[in-house]
Design a protein around this motif. Structure first.
Motif, PDB file in Angstrom:
ATOM      1  N   ASP A  23       0.836  -1.196   0.000  1.00 51.30           N
ATOM      2  CA  ASP A  23       0.000   0.000   0.000  1.00 51.30           C
ATOM      3  C   ASP A  23       0.874   1.249   0.000  1.00 51.30           C
ATOM      4  O   ASP A  23       2.074   1.193   0.274  1.00 51.30           O
ATOM      5  N   SER A  24       0.259   2.373  -0.293  1.00 47.27           N
ATOM      6  CA  SER A  24       0.979   3.624  -0.477  1.00 47.27           C
ATOM      7  C   SER A  24       1.731   4.057   0.780  1.00 47.27           C
ATOM      8  O   SER A  24       2.902   4.440   0.718  1.00 47.27           O
ATOM      9  N   LEU A  25       1.063   4.003   1.928  1.00 46.59           N
ATOM     10  CA  LEU A  25       1.695   4.485   3.162  1.00 46.59           C
ATOM     11  C   LEU A  25       2.869   3.605   3.568  1.00 46.59           C
ATOM     12  O   LEU A  25       3.893   4.101   4.049  1.00 46.59           O
ATOM     13  N   THR A  26       2.746   2.286   3.374  1.00 44.72           N
ATOM     14  CA  THR A  26       3.866   1.396   3.668  1.00 44.72           C
ATOM     15  C   THR A  26       5.046   1.704   2.763  1.00 44.72           C
ATOM     16  O   THR A  26       6.198   1.740   3.206  1.00 44.72           O
ATOM     17  N   ALA A  27       4.766   1.943   1.472  1.00 41.85           N
ATOM     18  CA  ALA A  27       5.841   2.243   0.520  1.00 41.85           C
ATOM     19  C   ALA A  27       6.536   3.550   0.878  1.00 41.85           C
ATOM     20  O   ALA A  27       7.771   3.642   0.857  1.00 41.85           O
ATOM     21  N   MET A  28       5.761   4.576   1.245  1.00 45.71           N
ATOM     22  CA  MET A  28       6.363   5.864   1.588  1.00 45.71           C
ATOM     23  C   MET A  28       7.149   5.767   2.897  1.00 45.71           C
ATOM     24  O   MET A  28       8.226   6.348   3.026  1.00 45.71           O
ATOM     25  N   GLY A  29       6.616   5.019   3.854  1.00 42.22           N
ATOM     26  CA  GLY A  29       7.350   4.826   5.108  1.00 42.22           C
ATOM     27  C   GLY A  29       8.638   4.058   4.898  1.00 42.22           C
ATOM     28  O   GLY A  29       9.677   4.379   5.490  1.00 42.22           O
TER      29      GLY A  29
END
Length: 277
Positions: free
Chosen positions: A200-206
């Motif tokens: 997911d997006s937030l996991t990738a950005m984190g």
């Protein structure tokens, strides 16, 4: 109901946290990007040409609509959205690395493994860019009041020869640097990760932020390389983007695979070392 892809497991302790990469590896990423550019260069040139033409159209539109006062923030904001625009370049490098066929249609009609999460990340980066542009206008108003933009013929003397101009330069650089550092940290590896993996997006950005923070020295050098090349491209009327943008896009893919500790990426870097020696 909308089903999201399964979230990737949390970062392992050995996952890119302390790879002790020398800062010189950033230049090897650039060399690997150049190698991908030279492999079927027509595809990368066509991609870079499209980016150049769209950029020129946006700049012309700003002048046409009398919005030239946001030109400098918009050019700086290009750095925020660049990783999203480069998605097709990541796809070309991914296919080359895996020995898969690559064509212009595959680069344009990219199908990320994370699906619509890429769109969500792109929207977040666009909002960040709009926030930076609004902050730049507010900073101008704070130092020069509600005066209209004096135009490019007068802006440099005002900035360089007045106390308010120097104050705006210093504060604007600091504020813009914070925006740039944050957007760079969350996007440099998140977009290639969303293309390559189901997450997911937030996991990738984190994950991207963690990789940047724990490999700070080499990432500072890489950020400096990107900033220098993009600045030079802007200085020659954006024409350099035709070559510079594709090379940086391909190089970012190799940086991502190196950080993900992909043996194929390490072998590619070693082959470049062998070719140089």
């Amino acid at each position: 109901m909308i089903t999201l892809p399964p979230t990737a497991p949390p970062l392992r302790r050995d996952f890119g946290w302390s790879r002790n990469l020398p800062v010189t590896v950033a230049f090897k990423w650039l060399a690997a990007g150049w190698a991908d550019f030279r492999n079927r260069p027509g595809l990368s040139l066509a991609y870079g040409l499209a980016v150049f033409l769209v950029s020129i159209a946006i700049v012309a539109g700003l002048f046409r609509l009398d919005l030239d006062y946001v030109l400098f923030p918009a050019l700086a904001g290009f750095m925020l959205t660049g990783p999203v625009i480069a998605l097709g370049l990541y796809e070309k490098s991914r296919r080359l690395q895996r020995g898969e066929p690559v064509g212009l249609s595959a680069m344009i009609l990219v199908r990320p493994r994370s699906g619509g999460q890429v769109i969500f990340t792109g929207v977040l980066l666009m909002l960040l860019m709009l926030l930076w542009m609004r902050a730049a206008v507010i900073l101008y108003a704070l130092f020069f009041g509600l005066l209209p933009f004096s135009g490019f013929a007068d802006i440099l003397p005002v900035l360089m020869h007045t106390p308010s101009g120097w104050a705006l330069l210093i504060v604007g650089t600091l504020v813009g640097g914070l925006f740039a550092a944050f957007s760079f940290a969350i996007s440099v590896f998140s977009l290639p990760m969303l293309l390559d993996e189901r997450t997911d997006s937030l996991t990738a950005m984190g994950t991207s932020m963690a990789l940047v923070w724990n490999n700070l020295a080499v990432m500072v050098v890489w950020g400096g390389i990107v900033l220098t090349l993009v600045t030079l491209s802007v200085a020659i009327g954006l024409l350099g983007l035709i070559v510079v943008f594709p090379v940086l896009g391909h190089a970012t893919w190799h940086a991502y695979r190196t950080m993900r500790q992909d043996p194929a990426a390490d072998i590619a870097i070693e082959q470049l070392d062998g070719a140089e020696s």
